[in-house]
Design a protein around this motif. Sequence first.
Motif, PDB file in Angstrom:
ATOM      1  N   ASP A  54       0.914  -1.116  -0.146  1.00  0.00           N
ATOM      2  CA  ASP A  54       0.009  -0.022  -0.069  1.00  0.00           C
ATOM      3  C   ASP A  54       0.751   1.365  -0.132  1.00  0.00           C
ATOM      4  N   LYS A  55       2.130   1.182  -0.208  1.00  0.00           N
ATOM      5  CA  LYS A  55       3.141   2.218  -0.363  1.00  0.00           C
ATOM      6  C   LYS A  55       3.034   2.626  -1.778  1.00  0.00           C
ATOM      7  N   ALA A  56       2.839   1.700  -2.630  1.00  0.00           N
ATOM      8  CA  ALA A  56       3.019   1.996  -4.026  1.00  0.00           C
ATOM      9  C   ALA A  56       2.417   3.277  -4.581  1.00  0.00           C
ATOM     10  N   LYS A  57       1.092   3.688  -4.053  1.00  0.00           N
ATOM     11  CA  LYS A  57       0.672   4.976  -4.735  1.00  0.00           C
ATOM     12  C   LYS A  57       1.352   6.302  -4.198  1.00  0.00           C
ATOM     13  N   ASP A  58       1.547   6.005  -2.821  1.00  0.00           N
ATOM     14  CA  ASP A  58       2.621   7.272  -2.502  1.00  0.00           C
ATOM     15  C   ASP A  58       3.796   7.359  -3.139  1.00  0.00           C
ATOM     16  N   ILE A  59       4.620   6.038  -3.141  1.00  0.00           N
ATOM     17  CA  ILE A  59       5.737   6.327  -4.009  1.00  0.00           C
ATOM     18  C   ILE A  59       5.819   7.112  -5.376  1.00  0.00           C
ATOM     19  N   LEU A  60       4.615   6.781  -6.013  1.00  0.00           N
ATOM     20  CA  LEU A  60       4.207   7.302  -7.476  1.00  0.00           C
ATOM     21  C   LEU A  60       4.096   9.020  -7.147  1.00  0.00           C
ATOM     22  N   ALA A  61       3.347   9.243  -6.105  1.00  0.00           N
ATOM     23  CA  ALA A  61       3.002  10.634  -5.737  1.00  0.00           C
ATOM     24  C   ALA A  61       4.458  11.183  -5.644  1.00  0.00           C
ATOM     25  N   PHE A  62       5.346  10.564  -4.776  1.00  0.00           N
ATOM     26  CA  PHE A  62       6.813  11.315  -4.394  1.00  0.00           C
ATOM     27  C   PHE A  62       7.538  11.385  -5.938  1.00  0.00           C
ATOM     28  N   GLY A  63       7.015  11.027  -6.980  1.00  0.00           N
ATOM     29  CA  GLY A  63       7.735  11.179  -8.217  1.00  0.00           C
ATOM     30  C   GLY A  63       8.420   9.947  -8.737  1.00  0.00           C
ATOM     31  N   ALA A  64       8.180   8.852  -8.205  1.00  0.00           N
ATOM     32  CA  ALA A  64       8.971   7.822  -8.620  1.00  0.00           C
ATOM     33  C   ALA A  64       8.285   7.307 -10.043  1.00  0.00           C
ATOM     34  N   LYS A  65       9.365   6.702 -10.934  1.00  0.00           N
ATOM     35  CA  LYS A  65       8.560   6.215 -12.144  1.00  0.00           C
ATOM     36  C   LYS A  65       8.148   4.949 -11.930  1.00  0.00           C
ATOM     37  N   GLU A  66       8.521   4.076 -10.922  1.00  0.00           N
ATOM     38  CA  GLU A  66       8.105   2.730 -10.754  1.00  0.00           C
ATOM     39  C   GLU A  66       8.019   2.286  -9.433  1.00  0.00           C
ATOM     40  N   ALA A  67       7.033   2.085  -8.733  1.00  0.00           N
ATOM     41  CA  ALA A  67       6.900   1.440  -7.580  1.00  0.00           C
ATOM     42  C   ALA A  67       7.094  -0.132  -7.585  1.00  0.00           C
ATOM     43  N   ILE A  68       8.138  -0.691  -7.155  1.00  0.00           N
ATOM     44  CA  ILE A  68       8.091  -2.164  -7.208  1.00  0.00           C
ATOM     45  C   ILE A  68       7.854  -2.841  -5.800  1.00  0.00           C
ATOM     46  N   VAL A  69       6.932  -3.879  -5.905  1.00  0.00           N
ATOM     47  CA  VAL A  69       6.470  -4.388  -4.572  1.00  0.00           C
ATOM     48  C   VAL A  69       7.351  -5.689  -4.568  1.00  0.00           C
ATOM     49  N   VAL A  70       8.282  -5.791  -3.495  1.00  0.00           N
ATOM     50  CA  VAL A  70       8.986  -7.152  -3.405  1.00  0.00           C
ATOM     51  C   VAL A  70       8.584  -8.077  -2.542  1.00  0.00           C
ATOM     52  N   ASP A  71       7.552  -8.591  -2.800  1.00  0.00           N
ATOM     53  CA  ASP A  71       6.998  -9.682  -1.887  1.00  0.00           C
ATOM     54  C   ASP A  71       7.677 -10.986  -2.181  1.00  0.00           C
ATOM     55  N   ASP A  72       8.647 -11.149  -3.199  1.00  0.00           N
ATOM     56  CA  ASP A  72       9.384 -12.072  -3.550  1.00  0.00           C
ATOM     57  C   ASP A  72      10.468 -11.751  -4.124  1.00  0.00           C
ATOM     58  N   LEU A  73      11.807 -12.201  -3.918  1.00  0.00           N
ATOM     59  CA  LEU A  73      12.953 -11.548  -4.400  1.00  0.00           C
ATOM     60  C   LEU A  73      13.116 -11.820  -5.947  1.00  0.00           C
ATOM     61  N   GLN A  74      12.158 -12.658  -6.645  1.00  0.00           N
ATOM     62  CA  GLN A  74      11.965 -12.843  -7.995  1.00  0.00           C
ATOM     63  C   GLN A  74      11.457 -11.539  -8.576  1.00  0.00           C
ATOM     64  N   LYS A  75      10.885 -10.653  -7.846  1.00  0.00           N
ATOM     65  CA  LYS A  75      10.593  -9.561  -8.307  1.00  0.00           C
ATOM     66  C   LYS A  75      11.482  -8.530  -8.734  1.00  0.00           C
ATOM     67  N   LEU A  76      12.451  -8.835  -8.076  1.00  0.00           N
ATOM     68  CA  LEU A  76      13.762  -8.016  -8.503  1.00  0.00           C
ATOM     69  C   LEU A  76      14.495  -8.285  -9.864  1.00  0.00           C
TER      70      LEU A  76
END
Lengths: 388, 388
Positions: free
Chosen positions: A250-272
């Motif tokens: 649930d931080k993803a939306k904030d992250i984009l509002a802070f100006g990031a291009k992408e918010a990546i939710v790393v619930d599994d290291l494979q997401k990297l």
Amino acid sequence: MDKKKGLTRREFIETSTIAGASLMLGNTPNASAAETPANQNIPSRGYAATDESGILTPWEFERRPVGDNDVLIDIKFASICHSDIHQMKGHWGPQQYPQVPGHEIVGVVAAVGKNVTKFKVGDRAGVGCMVDTCLECEDCKGQGEQYCPETTFTYGYPEESSPTGISQGGYSNNIVVRDYFAVHIPESISFQEAAPLLCAGVTTYSPIMKAEFKKGDKVGVAGIGGLGHMAIKLAVSKGAEVYAFTTTPDKAKDILAFGAKEAIVVDDLQKLAPYKGMLDYMITTIPVQYDVAAYASVVKPNGFYTQVGMPEGFALTLSAIGMSINRVNFNASLIGDMKETQDVVNYCANHKIYPQIEVINAEQVNEAWKNVVDKKARYRYVIDAATI
Amino acid sequence: MDKKKGLTRREFIETSTIAGASLMLGNTPNASAAETPANQNIPSRGYAATDESGILTPWEFERRPVGDNDVLIDIKFASICHSDIHQMKGHWGPQQYPQVPGHEIVGVVAAVGKNVTKFKVGDRAGVGCMVDTCLECEDCKGQGEQYCPETTFTYGYPEESSPTGISQGGYSNNIVVRDYFAVHIPESISFQEAAPLLCAGVTTYSPIMKAEFKKGDKVGVAGIGGLGHMAIKLAVSKGAEVYAFTTTPDKAKDILAFGAKEAIVVDDLQKLAPYKGMLDYMITTIPVQYDVAAYASVVKPNGFYTQVGMPEGFALTLSAIGMSINRVNFNASLIGDMKETQDVVNYCANHKIYPQIEVINAEQVNEAWKNVVDKKARYRYVIDAATI
């Protein structure tokens, strides 16, 4: 610590604690401090840890008298850093209690010692993570006072001049500090928004400025809390394309509002994996053990990856083979020097870069600490010192 | 591994294992191999681990037929690397047994496939840590074949073409390998002195050359075994002033004979203190857990510290605060690419840089392994393959 430096430090402390005969006291609402005669201890109230439970309770104690090179600051706000929790709980070694945490401190100068020209009574001032160093060594004069072997960090460090024997931090109504270790807070930024800059701000600002990435470079930020959200904003302000890695969906939306291009939710290291070798630089604020090599692998070979989060016991376990395969340079950064501390405050004031804060009363501090540990802070709790 | 690469690899293996109708067999003393008709498996003898005990026993097995792009090498010598021991004992993950270790291999080409122009029968050849990669990816064409996601390391890696299903290493009387992964051994260096260059040599040569230190720069080497003693000699040959850190007091004299300026016996981490921030660069071969931040602290702030030793589980625990205070860049390096493997052999032959070796018979291998673990090797055991 060599003998020479030890002597120098003692001499400094002796000098600085000699009576402030011409101590200037301001007309401030902090009656207790203002009414204190020069050369007497300053009464103070704070919230202190008394053991490793991580529970803070109100505590009355004394600060040293205002020395010739000191300023007395009436604290207006102090914000909560994960480091406060780690240290009070003994995660970084045994502590002396009672101990008042807090190293993101802002307020108004209430008195100045006779040698002080940097501040006058009524000035807005801030204090960060350190309150004393030798000011003479190569590091003090070069790469940063925080690297001085004699640094007194803002709370819990042996301090001969302190009536409690250790430095006491900013969850308090006032602080006495050598003028050199206070910075100016411009009028253009609120006290409460300036507070988190004193640690979260400078700790991310320092390595981000040193990284010297170019406009359009891809910059990663891992761990999006108090430090991480500032890192995003600072990197965005420098023109970076920011990739923010969080474990909290649930931080993803904030992250984009802070100006990031992408918010990546790393619930599994494979997401990297999709980001392997893609970023020009990365800073991580993760303050617990994690898979360093896996995260560092998103940086291009020969790139740099900077750790600023400090985990329990300061221990990070990394895979040597993983680091050999990703070919990334791992380094760590410790807050910033005093020039950088002033710079980040000015930079954020000028560029209207403000931390996202929630102001709380002092009695809410224990609940706030729990939220920080549970990753529920959004993104910095700031204690209103008027409630202490 | 993506589908495309998987297919490419399978295609390669199918191609390379198609009959070598024009396979050229030489007149070599290795009758068994030379008598093998093309397209038939090659009988081989070796010393293999059969479980995680770390005990090797004689074993007869088969190598793949010599494919169009392959060479058959009659092994003359194979030397012992600490990695052999780690991997056979399962320190880096579960293994398939029987497995023949050994990735420092030299011998004489006994047969070549029809496409091979790099070698002819009778040539002196060496094989190091890898025997196959895709040769097509960005890493194979760029920073090094060892970083290819499909690298087949010399022993214990899945290899469809191998009758045992995995690659089998050099503690053996012969090996079949794609020509690309064999290097030339000049006449000016003995077989037994060339063998350790294939891993110990290139693993230290690669980061030392990339470090690009200047003549007179202070270079540290920690862990003075098979790799470390080569690191000293190579750094000295590049004009560095070498500081060698060992935990074994009786290596000090040897270290000075290798050309180091100082041998520091680190029987206590305090022994590192006088060298704090002094070195321009450091390489460490320590293959066990140790205090990374303490050792790295001898490098100048912003300098580089390269890990090439691979500990049990590949896990290294470092102090984040220690690394923030020393401000040193930690990285790790994995062997070297095929060009560097040839380069180090040529460089050492030309500069008369020879590893300090002890030639042993194959039946002494278990005793030698024990000595390596007990830090008694001086400095590389080399197995005479004629005794296998």
